[in-house]
Design a protein around this motif. Sequence first.
Motif, mmCIF file in Angstrom:
data_model
loop_
_atom_site.group_PDB
_atom_site.id
_atom_site.type_symbol
_atom_site.label_atom_id
_atom_site.label_comp_id
_atom_site.label_asym_id
_atom_site.label_seq_id
_atom_site.Cartn_x
_atom_site.Cartn_y
_atom_site.Cartn_z
ATOM 1 N N LEU B 95 0.863 -1.272 0.190
ATOM 2 C CA LEU B 95 -0.103 -0.154 -0.144
ATOM 3 C C LEU B 95 0.863 1.189 0.112
ATOM 4 O O LEU B 95 1.487 1.679 1.072
ATOM 5 C CB LEU B 95 -0.836 0.068 1.161
ATOM 6 C CG LEU B 95 -1.867 -1.072 1.467
ATOM 7 C CD1 LEU B 95 -2.643 -0.974 2.630
ATOM 8 C CD2 LEU B 95 -2.867 -1.043 0.258
ATOM 9 N N PRO B 97 0.980 5.352 -0.452
ATOM 10 C CA PRO B 97 -0.036 6.409 -0.500
ATOM 11 C C PRO B 97 -0.296 7.108 -1.752
ATOM 12 O O PRO B 97 0.557 7.359 -2.675
ATOM 13 C CB PRO B 97 0.844 7.344 0.391
ATOM 14 C CG PRO B 97 2.167 7.061 0.460
ATOM 15 C CD PRO B 97 2.222 5.665 0.259
ATOM 16 N N PHE B 108 3.036 7.077 6.297
ATOM 17 C CA PHE B 108 2.271 6.129 6.047
ATOM 18 C C PHE B 108 3.375 5.113 5.246
ATOM 19 O O PHE B 108 3.435 3.879 5.363
ATOM 20 C CB PHE B 108 1.132 6.159 5.170
ATOM 21 C CG PHE B 108 0.294 5.069 4.858
ATOM 22 C CD1 PHE B 108 -0.311 4.146 5.963
ATOM 23 C CD2 PHE B 108 0.009 4.819 3.557
ATOM 24 C CE1 PHE B 108 -1.274 3.283 5.652
ATOM 25 C CE2 PHE B 108 -0.710 3.797 3.277
ATOM 26 C CZ PHE B 108 -1.257 3.015 3.971
ATOM 27 N N ALA B 111 5.780 3.232 7.556
ATOM 28 C CA ALA B 111 5.144 1.952 8.123
ATOM 29 C C ALA B 111 4.783 0.917 7.217
ATOM 30 O O ALA B 111 4.925 -0.211 7.523
ATOM 31 C CB ALA B 111 3.534 2.482 8.688
ATOM 32 N N GLU B 112 4.407 1.038 6.081
ATOM 33 C CA GLU B 112 4.046 0.091 5.026
ATOM 34 C C GLU B 112 5.250 -0.724 4.523
ATOM 35 O O GLU B 112 5.285 -1.795 4.378
ATOM 36 C CB GLU B 112 3.204 0.598 3.715
ATOM 37 C CG GLU B 112 1.929 0.857 4.151
ATOM 38 C CD GLU B 112 0.988 -0.275 4.643
ATOM 39 O OE1 GLU B 112 1.313 -1.254 4.258
ATOM 40 O OE2 GLU B 112 0.439 -0.165 5.718
ATOM 41 N N LYS B 115 6.109 -3.017 7.378
ATOM 42 C CA LYS B 115 5.504 -4.234 7.186
ATOM 43 C C LYS B 115 6.018 -5.169 6.268
ATOM 44 O O LYS B 115 5.996 -6.358 6.358
ATOM 45 C CB LYS B 115 3.889 -3.777 6.804
ATOM 46 C CG LYS B 115 2.873 -4.836 7.368
ATOM 47 C CD LYS B 115 1.460 -4.267 6.934
ATOM 48 C CE LYS B 115 1.037 -3.109 7.815
ATOM 49 N NZ LYS B 115 -0.291 -2.443 7.356
#
Lengths: 416, 357
Positions: B95, B97, B108, B111-112, B115
């Motif tokens: 994902l 942005p 974001f 964070a992705e 992950k």
Amino acid sequence: MVNMKKNRLNSLKSNYNLNILLNDYYKEMEMAGKNKKLTAAVNLGFPVDLLHAYDIFSFFPQSHSAMYASLRKSREEIEFAESKGIPFDLCSEIKIALSSLYYNRNYIVPLIKPDMVLCSNQVCRAVIKLFEQFSHYYKVPFFMLDIPFVPGEEVSEDSVRYIEKQLETFPDFLHKHFGLELHEDKLLETARLSQEVGMLWYEIVNFGATIPSPVDALDLFTHMFPYMNMKRSKAVFDHYTMLKNEIITRMEDDISAVEDEEIRLLWDYMPVFSKNNYFRRIFQKFNAAVVTNTFFLPGTSKECREGTCGMRSDINTAGGLFKYWAGQFSHLYSGVSINKKLTAISDLIEKYSIDGVIIHKDNSCKPQSLPQQELHNLIRGKLGVPCLTINADSADMRYFSQEQVTTRIEAFLENL
Amino acid sequence: MKTLQFGYVCNNVPVELFHCFNIELNRLFGGGSDFSSADRHFPSFCCSFVKSVFTEFKNRDDLDGIISSISCDAMMTMGDIINVNNDGRHCYTFLSPVSTTNKEAMEFYKAESKKLCRYLAEITGFPFSPRNLQESIKNSHAVSIKARSIVEKLQGIPGSKHKYGDWLKFLHLEYDRNPEDLFAKMGEFEHQLIPGKDQVHVHRVFLGGNIFYIKEVIDAIEESGFKIVDDSFCFSGRMFKRTFAQEDIARLDMLDEDGLFGLLAKKYVGQFPCYSRNIKNDVINGDDDIYNDIKTSRAKSVIFINIKYCDPNALQYYNLNKLLKKEGIPSLFIEYDCQSATIQQLITRIEAFSELL
């Protein structure tokens, strides 16, 4: 007095009130432009309640295009846009909006200059470009609300946090560009009023589960407009109360949307606005009623599917509200995986006792239409429910072949 | 243990992470002519490039998985459809942005990426090593710098025996090498760039658009008398124009794990835009990256090749074209659909455009 049972295409009486409401809305929009009231161009997926708490007038440029389609004026606008070099394959609603923007084609309803452009990516990527162009053309500030796609069954905490953080920056955006201050009490009051309107709307939508259905979902679709677009005023609340009472009266008088209802259908995606009556006629020929629409779903979370996703009474801060909205927006039907959509459709099939699903594959709306072929296969294969896909366009009738569609619907309904 | 091979498509995938886990990446260029498996899943008005990538992944047994990134609506659907029809191979949806302009988007992305990093550690069985990521970032940066140096040379050398089309072909063929090998190969390519006999008539052209490598079209452009001076294709211009900042590379050894992921976010969220994202570019008022690249390359004309049904690109071109007209720079807009490819028609249009100049 009109006999509604005999005159099958007699629409809801509340449609008349909706027209008055819309008329007032567009007048207010025109006045807002003249009176220097702050206005915002927004799209689906942006929390309009947040704007209304600041007394900002919000309008959806795409609704402007839908209006042209409903009035069967879209073709000339689309062809005009194409003659100016706007790409042929582009979404018809964007073509209409662009011809209004660049060539001032505003002879039905005025599309006013916004003071700000607020965009969410829930609809599609092309609309982001449209909104960027609005912002650049009018030289007004742009705010993007990025709502991540949900690839599996679960929404990730990071995604919800990301939406929440963006919403938290919005008051600063308004303060920086317009000097506005957030009044938390007003925001919470607006959100609660909105919640009441929302509950009323979903009560109305749920009437479709009654057998036979007292209301046609294609007819009901246009009544979404005040809920989606308009400030939650007394007029809006009264409109939905009127609509609800009308449906209750219909049920008491044993009036159904379709006389001798035998087949119950679920419609996926937007109606073909200018062909609503055609569809209702052909469905009625087979005693078939469209009783619900995937667009009526408040979201795809378990709570939303069970009707318990409302705003909790203990939310009493702006931060709490942003967090709640972030959770809600991350579950919108338009931004989730095929599997998650299928689960939602499966619930609708059960709740509304659906016999068949009609998928409107909209040539203009690519993101919503791209997964529909797969959904079609899964509805038939996994859920074992008959499914028909109709190729059309919500605004461009050049993509709609009525005779072909008639033949296909007839064959489908005959076999149900 | 066998080295894992993954397919990927778009520029917002942090390739450095894969390299640091020793996963071999294969950029899926699509193309091909058999769309039968894709036609079962996608509507006719879906971007044919996405369909061809879907088909390529289905047909390539050598790939252990795919990283599907949310770069546009069609790519998002492709990943979703691969997930629904999982054939037992890895399918990870990254994902990234849509927004490229705010710090929340950077957070974001970070964070992705973290992950994704945990996922790669799990499937490879290797622990994450910040040291490997530092090396990988350095190598990736060196490749980008080398690529830009080659393009600058190609722009400046009149009559070189190498044309820009050779560079695009080179990238198409050598893309999947690991960064160290690719850097060495680029060095060899660069070394051969020596001036040749000057051409009598050259017309500097910039290639815009979102296509993959289509040999016939590139050849037709060069054979029509154009000298390609730069491009904004996803696999070349867009890929290499934005890289890590030199000062960030200089302090790479001092960065902790979070800092390294911050660098990835800085590169990928703010890199040369794909128009399907929300970007700061204001093409209406002349502040647009592609427009600026056209000016910098001193191109005298522009050929914009769009994959059919890519609305964001087509819409951006509409305004770019208006801007170019004002500047007196002629441009040609071509739409390419690899499913119903009519190469000869495109070639005719390119030749006609060349004759008009």
